[in-house]
Design an enzyme around this catalytic site. Structure first.
Site: not given
Length: 392
Positions: A193, A95
């Site tokens: 997440c 990410c």
């Protein structure tokens, strides 16, 4: 601004430093959860509201930018593909590489901003020639330089990390409370997440075809079955459901995943120790070390190798670094063009390193760069039966 205390305080310090600051929250899912599950997950609707409240207290503009399609393609789909290939990826590192310091930075620069400022615990410093380097944060317990090891020299030119010299997370929370930020005592997010309930195996089972297969020991003997090899990772002990005990009565651990044959290889804990890592797609967080120059020059051919150089190698976000020597080798790629491969030989063995993990190299506190582990093995023992090397 993720909606957490670190990014809120980082934004506040940037304002205090005289920067023209705009708060941005990244929408990474088209269907975000309304509420967090304890301290699991991030980037929910609740988090975006917390970020908005912090921006309001600081008196800065606030926007939500939709990066859900990029996040799905570059992080979530990559995560699934890596597990399907028998590897264990780090989605937070991906990410940072693909979203926060690529897609976000690209859009910021296009809109006229100078830098992306985040609440990561790491430090950017300039060397004697004015080139930027990435270093560990002052608080080693919270240091996040490992997950920033993918940043390039060009990206480091546009990064601000205001929490670099903060001695502890407690100080950040105290500062947030003094500033009247409602996130001062908000729990840290953890785990993946996009899998907020923490059930990675169950989540993968909905996206990868899981087929029952065989569990073999290091001699190749079938000792059990599994519901799907792709849900396992090197070093795993729980969930094997092996009916036949080991001859010595000791627990067995996953040594290798073989996605092509849908097999899981298990063995004693001692066989998890590896002392050589070979990494693909190496990158440099700043200027490459001088020893790498011969391999990185235009026209270098497959088979060439650089001189070795001393490093500290780290394979987990909060793992201990291990002294090692590293060098680059040029290997022939699929299209015939030579590709660099990072070879790291450890002075002390590491336990249970899985293909897909990232090995990040340090010299002192400085991050040199990283590579994705392609193979991890012990130079002192042969490969397990029927395989082509642990991690292959």
């Amino acid at each position: 601004m993720s909606g957490g205390v670190d990014s809120a305080v980082a934004a506040a310090r940037a304002v205090d430093a005289g920067h023209d600051v705009t708060g941005v929250h990244l929408a990474l899912s088209r269907t975000p959860g309304t509420l967090r599950t304890g301290s699991r997950g991030c980037c929910t609707i609740e988090d975006s509201r917390d970020a908005w409240r912090a921006a309001d207290v600081l008196g800065i503009p606030y926007y939500v930018w939709d990066f859900s399609e990029r996040f799905q393609a570059d992080v979530v789909d990559d995560f699934v593909a890596e597990y399907a290939a028998g590897r264990t990826p780090n989605p937070c590192l991906r990410c940072n590489e693909k979203i926060k310091f690529a897609a976000l930075l690209e859009k910021a620069l296009a809109l006229g901003f100078d830098a992306v400022c985040t609440g990561h615990y790491a430090k950017v410093v300039q060397d004697a020639d004015g080139r930027r380097e990435l270093h560990r944060a002052a608080d080693w317990a919270k240091d996040q330089s490992y997950v920033l090891g993918v940043l390039t020299a060009e990206q480091l030119e546009h990064v601000l990390l205001p929490l670099a010299d903060t001695p502890s997370k407690a100080e950040v929370r105290a500062e947030a409370a003094r500033r009247g930020l409602s996130v001062a005592q908000k729990p840290d997010s953890h785990d993946i997440c996009f899998i907020p309930d923490g059930d990675t195996r169950g989540w993968l089972a909905e996206r990868i075809e899981m087929r029952e297969g065989e569990i073999r020991d290091v001699e190749g003997t079938v000792v059990g079955t599994h519901p799907g090899a792709n849900a396992f990772t090197v070093g795993q002990r729980k969930g094997l459901r092996i009916g036949t005990p080991a001859p010595d009565g000791k627990p067995r651990f996953v040594l290798e995943i073989r996605p092509k044959t849908n097999e899981v290889v298990v063995g004693p804990e001692s066989m998890l120790a590896v002392d050589e890592l070979r990494g693909i797609r190496p990158s440099w967080a700043g200027a490459p070390v001088p020893e790498a120059a011969p391999v990185l020059r235009p026209g270098a051919a497959a088979g060439e190798a650089s001189a070795s150089f001393p490093v500290l190698a780290q394979v987990r976000a909060h793992g201990d670094p291990v002294a090692a020597r590293a060098h680059l080798e040029l290997v022939e790629g699929d299209g015939g063009a030579p590709l660099p491969e990072l070879v790291v030989r450890l002075e002390e063995p590491l336990r249970g390193v899985a293909p897909g993990q990232s090995v990040v190299l340090y010299q002192g506190t400085r991050v040199l760069g990283q590579a994705t582990v392609d193979r991890a093995h012990s130079l002192a023992r042969p490969d397990v039966a029927g395989g082509s090397g642990a991690g292959r």
